[in-house]
Write a protein that holds these residues in place. Sequence first.
Motif: not given
Length: 235
Positions: A83-84, A86-91, A117-118, A121
């Motif tokens: 989840q972390l 995934s959040i890194g790429q969706t942010f 972060l990007y 994932l």
Amino acid sequence: MPLLWLGLLLAATLGMEQLEGVLRLIEPDSREVIYRRDTFLALLVQHVMVVLVASLLAVAIGVGAAIAVTRPAGRDFRPLVGQLASIGQTFPPVAVLALAVPVLGFGTLPIIMALLLYGLLPIVRNTLAGIEGIDPAVHEAARGMGMTGVQVLRQVELPLAAPVILAGIRTSVTINIATAAIGATVGASNLGDPIISGIVNGNTAYVVQGAVLIGLLAISVDSLFERFMPRLAPR
């Protein structure tokens, strides 16, 4: 094929002045159509260095985290790591820059943070898929031979999962080459400079120069991965 793309990238980087006539067709009313605030070679080197540092950090963190949650002691944290990542790429990277600049200041560090972060994932997902996709019978055979957990990881799991892990790294690096251009908005000098300058000044020729070089760099790196991945993967 990689040599062809690298040759085109080098030719475009060093010979942009020779394309002034073509660029003049794009911006016939502009007094200047060649971006001159810095050399394209310097911008290319800085772009590559930023992506390289961010990618190395992403590989170390992503592969390390994925390995940790596939061990018996870390399995409970597997959903959290996924989840972390995934959040890194969706942010949005722009939002990461906006949050990072007050803490890290203008320059290279904020864009490295955003790219890190990007790019996590695909590396995390592929490492998990590669390790968890190994036949359980292989693990049993390795343990039956008396291998320790570390030996199983180094001599069995990582070699077998290498093609899948490398595919994730390839995706991550290619994405980050394009994303790194936004670093120019916070003072990180790279191939995004002519693009941002072109947008601000309404000069499409500047935008084309930056976009073409970034595209050639992405294709060159991707073709290198395609060429050398079979050699890195175990037979």
